[in-house]
Design a protein around this motif. Structure first.
Motif, mmCIF file in Angstrom:
data_model
loop_
_atom_site.group_PDB
_atom_site.id
_atom_site.type_symbol
_atom_site.label_atom_id
_atom_site.label_comp_id
_atom_site.label_asym_id
_atom_site.label_seq_id
_atom_site.Cartn_x
_atom_site.Cartn_y
_atom_site.Cartn_z
ATOM 1 N N LEU A 62 72.091 66.275 19.696
ATOM 2 C CA LEU A 62 72.149 66.077 18.241
ATOM 3 C C LEU A 62 72.169 67.377 17.464
ATOM 4 O O LEU A 62 72.721 67.447 16.363
ATOM 5 N N GLN A 63 71.547 68.437 18.025
ATOM 6 C CA GLN A 63 71.488 69.704 17.311
ATOM 7 C C GLN A 63 72.671 70.613 17.633
ATOM 8 O O GLN A 63 72.752 71.738 17.137
ATOM 9 N N SER A 64 73.618 70.119 18.432
ATOM 10 C CA SER A 64 74.753 70.936 18.843
ATOM 11 C C SER A 64 75.743 71.106 17.693
ATOM 12 O O SER A 64 75.967 70.184 16.894
ATOM 13 N N SER A 65 76.366 72.266 17.648
ATOM 14 C CA SER A 65 77.418 72.506 16.652
ATOM 15 C C SER A 65 78.767 71.997 17.150
ATOM 16 O O SER A 65 79.743 71.982 16.400
ATOM 17 N N ASP A 66 78.822 71.598 18.409
ATOM 18 C CA ASP A 66 80.056 71.077 18.992
ATOM 19 C C ASP A 66 80.130 69.571 18.727
ATOM 20 O O ASP A 66 79.303 68.805 19.225
ATOM 21 N N SER A 67 81.123 69.159 17.963
ATOM 22 C CA SER A 67 81.227 67.753 17.554
ATOM 23 C C SER A 67 81.422 66.817 18.740
ATOM 24 O O SER A 67 81.116 65.625 18.651
ATOM 25 N N ARG A 68 81.899 67.342 19.871
ATOM 26 C CA ARG A 68 82.116 66.491 21.045
ATOM 27 C C ARG A 68 80.804 65.946 21.602
ATOM 28 O O ARG A 68 80.789 64.905 22.268
ATOM 29 N N MET A 69 79.703 66.654 21.337
ATOM 30 C CA MET A 69 78.412 66.214 21.843
ATOM 31 C C MET A 69 77.801 65.111 20.984
ATOM 32 O O MET A 69 76.738 64.570 21.309
#
Length: 410
Positions: A62-69
């Protein structure tokens, strides 16, 4: 939960563990996708390299900057069938059993929610099926589910927001609603902080096996667990498998009458031991290295190991030892989202990877490994095993294997 150590050798009334047979059914269906005629009598062994979707289309960070996650809710029917659109072999997902004995798909030990401004947590295994399904999106139109939050590894509690959401599901539904061409890697989830009674482990595993017995048909299944006793127990329990419910008794009777016992297809199921490969240290030493993982497999008749990829890259010498033990080796971890790291593993002799970036990695593997191998098979080249777009001499490969442990420390 009572704190009592489990001794697998004391399990009552279980037959001997079958011999290791990892080579029987662990293969990539994509090698036969273009009409190649393959059979057990062929002199050339079909190369193996599996791509497995992690929690379906990929885990949520949830805290990832990668939208794929955060694209699709993990461990849902939508996530599983989204992964099936790409050239993969298995999906991996996590199974726990509710207090009313229903296997459900969920990764974390606890569900977090918020009510009247107060955040509360519920252990999944202490919920009934109905209570579990109340969280998040609901299947009934117009019905509002309880809010769903998630605790991150650093202790933050965030709203579990994804681009495309879906409701929770059971193991039975997953068998019924997911593309039948996909194999299932069923991770048997147990809390690292609890020591379980042996009879509790057996009960939970039997509940899961009963559902698998009823719905699996000829779908390939890999059971896996970080819990060494659970992994060895499920292998032992397979010798008394399937669980004899009235439905399975009737099925078995009909199979015998019509001489079609293969419908139960028990050979399509394997058990692997999950390990961090020494990247983390646990009280149970069996979890602390690839060498210990080999021991767990050999003692329990397991067919393979699933390791954190850093554990393998940090100890590449373990790979030939695993192979000498006639075990399969799969990996998981963030590095498996890097195509070059995945292709490197193929060269090392690893059998497959569990990935989050399903689209990118499956296409990279198809382009760099699968297609060149299939072309070689059509040409009748018996040396095809060594062919791919990514090729190294033995000297270069040896150098890379020595370099990798240094690189992953930085």
């Amino acid at each position: 939960m009572a704190l009592k150590a489990v001794n697998v050798t004391d399990v009552p009334n279980l037959d001997q563990v079958p011999e290791n047979n990892a080579s029987l059914s662990l293969y990539s269906s994509r090698f036969n996708s273009e009409g190649l005629e393959l059979n057990s009598e062929a002199t050339f062994k079909v190369p193996k390299f599996l791509v497995i979707g992690h929690r379906g289309h990929g885990m949520n960070i949830l805290q990832s900057s990668d939208s794929r996650m955060k694209a699709i809710k993990e461990n849902t029917i939508l996530s599983f069938n989204s992964a099936a659109k790409f050239p993969i072999d298995f999906i991996e997902f996590d199974v726990q059993v509710t207090k009313d004995d229903c296997p459900v798909i969920f990764h974390d030990d606890f569900i977090f929610s918020e009510e009247n401004g107060t955040v509360f947590e519920k252990r999944v295994t202490e919920l009934s099926l109905g209570e579990f399904l109340c969280f998040g999106p609901q299947r009934e139109a117009g019905k509002q589910g309880k809010s769903l939050l998630r605790k991150t590894k650093d202790g933050k509690i965030l709203n579990w927001n994804v681009e495309t959401d879906d409701s929770f599901c059971t193991l039975a539904e997953t068998f019924q609603k997911v593309d039948p061409s996909l194999g299932f890697n069923i991770e048997l989830k147990f809390d690292d902080h609890i020591v379980y009674h042996q009879d509790h482990l057996i009960h939970v595993l039997q509940v899961i096996l009963q559902v698998v017995s009823e719905y699996a048909k000829d779908r390939p299944i890999i059971f896996s667990s970080f819990h060494p006793d659970a992994a060895q127990l499920v292998r032992k329990l397979q010798s008394t498998y399937p669980v004899m419910t009235p439905a399975t008794i009737l099925l078995l009777f009909l199979c015998i009458i019509y001489n079609f016992i293969d419908v139960l297809n028990l050979e399509n199921q394997q058990v692997f031991f999950l390990t961090n490969g020494g990247t983390q240290v646990y009280y149970d030493v069996r979890r602390n290295s690839l060498e210990e993982a080999i021991k767990v497999c050999m003692e329990g008749g397991l067919q393979g190991i699933v390791s954190e990829v850093k554990g393998v890259f940090g100890n590449p010498g373990a790979v030939p030892r695993i192979k000498e033990s006639k075990l399969s080796l799969l990996t998981y971890g963030k590095l498996n989202n890097v195509p070059e790291a995945v292709c490197m593993q193929h060269l090392m002799g690893i059998d497959g990877v569990i990935v989050d970036f399903v689209q990118e990695i499956s296409h990279a593997v198809d382009d760099m490994i699968i297609k060149p191998l299939n072309e070689g098979l059509r040409e009748g080249d018996e040396k095809t095993e060594t062919k791919s777009k990514l090729q190294f001499s033995q000297q270069e490969l040896s150098f890379l294997l020595k370099l990798i442990p240094e690189l992953i420390q930085h």
